[in-house]
Design a protein around this motif. Structure first.
Motif, short mmCIF file in Angstrom:
data_model
loop_
_atom_site.label_atom_id
_atom_site.label_comp_id
_atom_site.label_asym_id
_atom_site.label_seq_id
_atom_site.Cartn_x
_atom_site.Cartn_y
_atom_site.Cartn_z
N ASP A 221 0.82 -1.21 0.00
CA ASP A 221 0.00 0.00 0.00
C ASP A 221 0.86 1.26 0.00
O ASP A 221 0.48 2.28 -0.59
N PHE A 222 2.01 1.22 0.66
CA PHE A 222 2.92 2.35 0.57
C PHE A 222 3.33 2.58 -0.88
O PHE A 222 3.31 3.71 -1.37
N CYS A 223 3.68 1.53 -1.57
CA CYS A 223 4.11 1.66 -2.96
C CYS A 223 2.97 2.16 -3.85
O CYS A 223 3.19 2.97 -4.74
N ASN A 224 1.77 1.67 -3.60
CA ASN A 224 0.60 2.15 -4.35
C ASN A 224 0.35 3.63 -4.08
O ASN A 224 -0.03 4.39 -4.99
N ALA A 225 0.55 4.04 -2.84
CA ALA A 225 0.35 5.45 -2.48
C ALA A 225 1.37 6.34 -3.18
O ALA A 225 1.03 7.41 -3.71
N ILE A 226 2.61 5.89 -3.21
CA ILE A 226 3.66 6.66 -3.88
C ILE A 226 3.39 6.71 -5.38
O ILE A 226 3.54 7.76 -6.02
N ARG A 227 2.97 5.61 -5.95
CA ARG A 227 2.62 5.58 -7.37
C ARG A 227 1.48 6.56 -7.68
O ARG A 227 1.46 7.20 -8.74
N ALA A 228 0.57 6.72 -6.73
CA ALA A 228 -0.58 7.62 -6.93
C ALA A 228 -0.19 9.08 -6.79
O ALA A 228 -0.89 9.96 -7.31
N GLY A 229 0.91 9.37 -6.08
CA GLY A 229 1.37 10.76 -5.95
C GLY A 229 1.69 11.22 -4.55
O GLY A 229 1.91 12.41 -4.33
N VAL A 230 1.74 10.32 -3.59
CA VAL A 230 2.15 10.68 -2.23
C VAL A 230 3.65 10.95 -2.22
O VAL A 230 4.43 10.14 -2.72
N ARG A 231 4.04 12.10 -1.67
CA ARG A 231 5.45 12.48 -1.67
C ARG A 231 6.01 12.70 -0.27
O ARG A 231 7.22 12.89 -0.11
N LYS A 232 5.17 12.68 0.73
CA LYS A 232 5.60 12.81 2.13
C LYS A 232 4.77 11.84 2.96
O LYS A 232 3.54 11.82 2.85
N ILE A 233 5.44 11.02 3.76
CA ILE A 233 4.74 10.04 4.58
C ILE A 233 5.09 10.28 6.05
O ILE A 233 6.26 10.19 6.43
N ASN A 234 4.08 10.61 6.85
CA ASN A 234 4.28 10.83 8.28
C ASN A 234 4.31 9.50 9.01
O ASN A 234 3.47 8.63 8.78
N TYR A 235 5.27 9.37 9.92
CA TYR A 235 5.51 8.09 10.58
C TYR A 235 6.00 8.36 12.00
O TYR A 235 7.01 9.02 12.19
#
Length: 302
Positions: A221-235
């Motif tokens: 799901d992280f990879c799918n999110a990045i593919r969709a256009g997510v550029r910053k992930i809060n963790y």
């Protein structure tokens, strides 16, 4: 190397990856985050959320964050996470933060927009960048660690058309979208709607999308999110949990007396560092061969 949120997200856009944004609430977590980024030669975002004020005051940890970022060998943005008070945002800017997030997601659209515009005007005076949020993760960022962290309330998903108007009228540099993630511990596997991310990107001329509630999401799901256009992930939550579990494990197996806090905190820091490195590798697409673009394998960020 201290840089702005906008600049670090330009790196993410160019490389087709996401930059990890890790909340730091003490020196151990700060060292774990910076140490991980330097070991992997990856850019990173250091964050402090307003709700963590009860753990350590911004005036205490903020200058340390700035100092470590300036000395780091990799690009670092020092960012205020979930600022709900404009005066608090101003305090972060005066300390030298290069990114601020105004979180008006619980407010009516018009009030959220008005306050976000004020945040943008404030940030322009120092050259900092602004992130805002539209929609709701269904659970507020928690600084207490109490049972409320586990209560999953109704989410309000981001409306892409509304996001287009919000971005155009606010002048923000990044948008936190609600597309199925939740702050804190997941009660069940999240059902993520990546079409929201894709449509917001299309309608906003590819504004960098921020994913809150990154702890607990699986790698696919992280990879799918990045593919969709997510550029910053809060963790934050699972990093913090890794430190707590390591401290508990250390104490349970410790035979000697007395027990020293410095040894406990070191065990926690080392565990957080391993957890952060794993997250960073995932966000930078270093662990797969069939992801979008090319994995980030170089420390050249010019």
């Amino acid at each position: 190397m201290l840089i702005t949120l906008k600049k670090i997200l330009e790196i993410a856009e160019e490389k087709n990856i996401a930059i990890g944004a890790f909340n730091a609430t003490n020196l151990e977590s700060l060292r774990a985050i910076i140490g991980s980024a330097e070991e992997l030669s990856l850019p990173v975002i250091l964050q402090f959320a307003q709700c963590h004020e009860s753990w350590v005051p911004l005036e205490v940890i903020g200058p340390v964050m700035i100092s470590l970022a300036k000395k780091a060998s990799i690009p670092v943005c020092v960012h205020l996470d979930h600022g709900e008070d404009l005066n608090y945002l101003q305090k972060a800017l005066e300390l030298g933060f290069t990114g601020i997030m105004y979180d008006g997601s619980t407010l009516a659209y018009a009030e959220n927009l008005e306050n976000t515009q004020k945040a943008v005007a404030m940030a322009e005076k120092t050259g900092a960048s602004v992130e805002a949020e539209l929609g709701s993760m269904g659970r507020r960022e928690s600084g207490t660690g109490d049972g409320s962290l586990y209560i999953d309330k109704a989410k309000i998903y981001t409306n892409p058309q509304e996001a287009k108007e919000f971005v155009q009228n606010s002048g923000i540099d990044a948008l936190a979208c609600s597309f199925g993630t939740t702050h804190g511990i997941y009660l069940s596997k999240p059902q993520l709607n990546f079409d929201i991310v894709k449509n917001v990107r299309i309608l906003t001329d590819r504004i960098p999308i921020v994913m809150h509630g990154g702890s607990g999401v699986d790698k696919e799901d992280f990879c799918n999110a990045i593919r969709a256009g997510v550029r910053k992930i809060n963790y934050f939550t699972y990093m913090d949990k890794a430190g707590g579990s390591a401290a508990d494990e250390y104490l349970r197996h410790l035979k000697e007396e007395p027990k020293f806090f410095s040894s406990i905190s070191t065990a926690a820091m080392n565990a957080m560092m391993e957890n952060v490195k794993e997250a960073m590798r995932t966000f930078a697409l270093l662990e797969t061969d069939n992801m979008i673009g090319s994995p980030l394998k170089t420390a050249n960020f010019d």
